[in-house]
Design an enzyme around this catalytic site. Sequence first.
Site, PDB file in Angstrom:
ATOM      1  CB  SER A   1       9.920  36.719 -13.656  1.00 49.16           C
ATOM      2  OG  SER A   1       9.048  35.703 -14.080  1.00 49.16           O
TER       3      SER A   1
ATOM      4  CG  HIS B   1      12.178  32.019 -12.589  1.00 51.96           C
ATOM      5  ND1 HIS B   1      11.109  31.334 -13.118  1.00 51.96           N
ATOM      6  CD2 HIS B   1      11.784  33.336 -12.565  1.00 51.96           C
ATOM      7  CE1 HIS B   1      10.117  32.173 -13.388  1.00 51.96           C
ATOM      8  NE2 HIS B   1      10.502  33.391 -13.074  1.00 51.96           N
TER       9      HIS B   1
ATOM     10  CG  HIS C   1       6.590  24.094 -11.935  1.00 50.96           C
ATOM     11  ND1 HIS C   1       5.632  24.756 -11.209  1.00 50.96           N
ATOM     12  CD2 HIS C   1       7.030  24.963 -12.885  1.00 50.96           C
ATOM     13  CE1 HIS C   1       5.493  25.966 -11.714  1.00 50.96           C
ATOM     14  NE2 HIS C   1       6.320  26.129 -12.725  1.00 50.96           N
TER      15      HIS C   1
ATOM     16  NE  ARG D   1       5.043  26.849 -18.830  1.00 43.69           N
ATOM     17  CZ  ARG D   1       5.748  27.480 -17.903  1.00 43.69           C
ATOM     18  NH1 ARG D   1       5.905  28.800 -17.981  1.00 43.69           N
ATOM     19  NH2 ARG D   1       6.290  26.826 -16.894  1.00 43.69           N
TER      20      ARG D   1
ATOM     21  CG  ASP E   1      12.801  26.799 -18.514  1.00 44.38           C
ATOM     22  OD1 ASP E   1      12.582  27.649 -19.390  1.00 44.38           O
ATOM     23  OD2 ASP E   1      12.540  26.968 -17.313  1.00 44.38           O
TER      24      ASP E   1
HETATM   25  N1  AMX Z   1      16.506  17.633 -10.132  1.00 40.73           N
HETATM   26  C1  AMX Z   1      16.988  17.237  -8.935  1.00 40.73           C
HETATM   27  N2  AMX Z   1      16.430  17.528  -7.759  1.00 40.73           N
HETATM   28  C2  AMX Z   1      15.295  18.242  -7.795  1.00 40.73           C
HETATM   29  C3  AMX Z   1      14.703  18.658  -8.993  1.00 40.73           C
HETATM   30  C4  AMX Z   1      15.362  18.343 -10.202  1.00 40.73           C
HETATM   31  N3  AMX Z   1      14.911  18.734 -11.380  1.00 40.73           N
HETATM   32  N4  AMX Z   1      13.574  19.341  -8.704  1.00 40.73           N
HETATM   33  C5  AMX Z   1      13.468  19.367  -7.359  1.00 40.73           C
HETATM   34  N5  AMX Z   1      14.508  18.708  -6.821  1.00 40.73           N
HETATM   35  C6  AMX Z   1      14.822  18.565  -5.400  1.00 40.73           C
HETATM   36  C7  AMX Z   1      14.943  19.947  -4.784  1.00 40.73           C
HETATM   37  O1  AMX Z   1      16.229  20.509  -5.052  1.00 40.73           O
HETATM   38  C8  AMX Z   1      14.689  19.663  -3.334  1.00 40.73           C
HETATM   39  O2  AMX Z   1      15.868  19.089  -2.828  1.00 40.73           O
HETATM   40  P1  AMX Z   1      16.332  19.403  -1.292  1.00 40.73           P
HETATM   41  O3  AMX Z   1      15.260  18.813  -0.433  1.00 40.73           O
HETATM   42  O4  AMX Z   1      17.638  18.738  -1.204  1.00 40.73           O
HETATM   43  O5  AMX Z   1      16.409  20.882  -1.185  1.00 40.73           O
HETATM   44  C9  AMX Z   1      13.623  18.578  -3.416  1.00 40.73           C
HETATM   45  O6  AMX Z   1      13.745  17.986  -4.737  1.00 40.73           O
HETATM   46  C10 AMX Z   1      12.224  19.080  -3.235  1.00 40.73           C
HETATM   47  O7  AMX Z   1      11.999  20.108  -4.180  1.00 40.73           O
HETATM   48  P2  AMX Z   1      10.522  20.383  -4.726  1.00 40.73           P
HETATM   49  O8  AMX Z   1       9.669  20.766  -3.585  1.00 40.73           O
HETATM   50  O9  AMX Z   1      10.057  19.279  -5.604  1.00 40.73           O
HETATM   51  O10 AMX Z   1      10.765  21.619  -5.729  1.00 40.73           O
HETATM   52  P3  AMX Z   1      10.811  23.159  -5.360  1.00 40.73           P
HETATM   53  O11 AMX Z   1       9.414  23.671  -5.371  1.00 40.73           O
HETATM   54  O12 AMX Z   1      11.609  23.424  -4.129  1.00 40.73           O
HETATM   55  O13 AMX Z   1      11.630  23.761  -6.584  1.00 40.73           O
HETATM   56  C11 AMX Z   1      12.241  23.943  -8.830  1.00 40.73           C
HETATM   57  C12 AMX Z   1      11.086  23.851  -7.858  1.00 40.73           C
HETATM   58  C13 AMX Z   1      11.685  24.266 -10.203  1.00 40.73           C
HETATM   59  C14 AMX Z   1      13.152  25.087  -8.429  1.00 40.73           C
HETATM   60  C15 AMX Z   1      12.994  22.599  -8.842  1.00 40.73           C
HETATM   61  O14 AMX Z   1      12.154  21.583  -9.317  1.00 40.73           O
HETATM   62  C16 AMX Z   1      14.256  22.637  -9.679  1.00 40.73           C
HETATM   63  O15 AMX Z   1      15.301  23.043  -9.174  1.00 40.73           O
HETATM   64  N6  AMX Z   1      14.214  22.217 -10.993  1.00 40.73           N
HETATM   65  C17 AMX Z   1      15.331  22.311 -11.852  1.00 40.73           C
HETATM   66  C18 AMX Z   1      15.534  23.740 -12.343  1.00 40.73           C
HETATM   67  C19 AMX Z   1      14.437  24.133 -13.310  1.00 40.73           C
HETATM   68  O16 AMX Z   1      14.115  23.418 -14.252  1.00 40.73           O
HETATM   69  N7  AMX Z   1      13.883  25.334 -13.114  1.00 40.73           N
HETATM   70  C20 AMX Z   1      12.862  25.890 -14.029  1.00 40.73           C
HETATM   71  C21 AMX Z   1      11.460  25.875 -13.452  1.00 40.73           C
HETATM   72  C22 AMX Z   1      10.468  26.505 -14.390  1.00 40.73           C
HETATM   73  C23 AMX Z   1      10.716  27.976 -14.517  1.00 40.73           C
HETATM   74  O17 AMX Z   1      10.568  28.718 -13.570  1.00 40.73           O
HETATM   75  N8  AMX Z   1      11.128  28.449 -15.660  1.00 40.73           N
END
Ligand code: AMX
Length: 463
Positions: free
Chosen positions: A267, A297, A344, A353, A399
């Site tokens: 964002s 996000h 994250h 947070r 979140d």
């Molecule tokens: N549950 C399951 N798998 C997860 C995970 C979770 N909460 N968080 C990361 N992973 C997986 C990724 O999907 C990725 O899998 P892949 O290799 O098969 O593609 C692997 O772990 C490596 O990911 P990462 O490097 O640890 O995370 P990232 O930087 O690529 O992504 C984020 C970060 C937030 C998108 C990810 O942790 C996620 O999808 N979390 C769940 C959604 C969420 O809570 N989003 C909110 C974030 C905060 C915000 O912006 N408001």
Amino acid sequence: MFNTVLRNTSRFANKQVLATAQRSYSIELKSIVEKQIPVKQAQIAELRKNHGEEVLSQCTVNMAYSGMRGIKGLITETSLLDAEEGIRFRGLTIPECQQQLPGAEEGGEPLPESMLWLLITGEVPTRDQVRGLTEDLHRRAESISPDVIKIIKNLPNDIHPMTQFSIGILALQKDSKFAQAYQDGVHKKEYWKTTYEDTLDCIARIPIVASLIYRKNFKDGNQIQADKSLDWAANFAHMMGYNKKEVYELFRLYLSIHTDHEGGNVSAHATHLVGSALSDPYLSLSAGMNGLAGPLHGLANQEVLRWLKEIQGKLGDKEVNKENLTTVIWDTLNAGRVVPGYGHAVLRKTDPRYTCQREFALKHMPNDPLFKLVSTLYEIVPGILTEQGKTKNPFPNVDAHSGCLLRHYGLVEEDFYTVMFGVSRGLGVLSSLLWDRALGQPIERPKSMTTEALVKQFAAKKN
Ligand code: AMX
């Protein structure tokens, strides 16, 4: 106490005195920025003169294919995120903000106006300065165009509230002072002045847009008029139809902590990127909100609540214990889904947070069943994600907690949660955009590559 002061002020003060106070306070914030601009410009000029050609960060092929993670290529003045410690708003951690930023009452949660002042100026405001800012925002909110209200009222309810919010911000855009000034041929040194006006106008008006969407989608559709005796956050709660003191405090906390998370998140980055083309603050914020609406996000807060309800549905009459929850979490992972609210891109520890919201829950609603479920998940999800071995951060983010707090106070419509996040995020990303304009940041245009070009580049190196 702050409310009482405000109420007394609006009830008893001579209107003229109040008008003078509004003028002087709003000008004070603007004049602080005006004084800070040449100082910051000189600091940057010095930094670039001495270190302009030094390498800040490298970009490997893996980084280019991994969402540019870790590449230091953006300047954002308002906040900085440390992987271990979490966010600092202009150098202050969340507990420090809770201690130092003026709240509605002594020891209460910070007022988002205090946070806004901090984000824009880097200074902790006085109580009087915050009061002046609140009054200024009320004054700016008054002149929202009736057309905006009409547009929102006419939006069909089957459009997601986040889409409606983005449309609402775009509807506000016709009053952009920056866009008008640009058409009138304003000098580039003056860009920041109308960006400041748009920033404060927009922040003043988005709670009206958001609350109207809420009332239309989920309640009787009637708009609740502002209560000018209330601060910005409490008035937002009031316009949504919530008037408990605890809800006001929750809104103050919620709307303060979601404001900013340095510049690289979707964002913030989207707002900055679009703004770099000199799109005005409304167009830029709307773009940022479209990014916030993604489930990885900001939409994660909605997804968390859906997932919690799914868990409750699956467990039915079964006891909520670690064993049962472990099975459900693995079911989620084995279905190829993410556990929402965990992980994250930058953080590697529990998000502060999350922690401050947990503290709020422990203080105000320790026996809430959903809070207990959220707490039990906190005990087991990190272990399971670690065992799965994919995510770099198995801990909860902001979140994972926010929905259960809102739900406790009757705000059960999870489709609306990201709009609340967005109202808060506006404060951070627009403060940043103001500084982008003040510092004359150029149009953003990183270089992209094709895979073919990279293959050729490395083949050429080999030969
Ligand atoms: N549950 C399951 N798998 C997860 C995970 C979770 N909460 N968080 C990361 N992973 C997986 C990724 O999907 C990725 O899998 P892949 O290799 O098969 O593609 C692997 O772990 C490596 O990911 P990462 O490097 O640890 O995370 P990232 O930087 O690529 O992504 C984020 C970060 C937030 C998108 C990810 O942790 C996620 O999808 N979390 C769940 C959604 C969420 O809570 N989003 C909110 C974030 C905060 C915000 O912006 N408001």
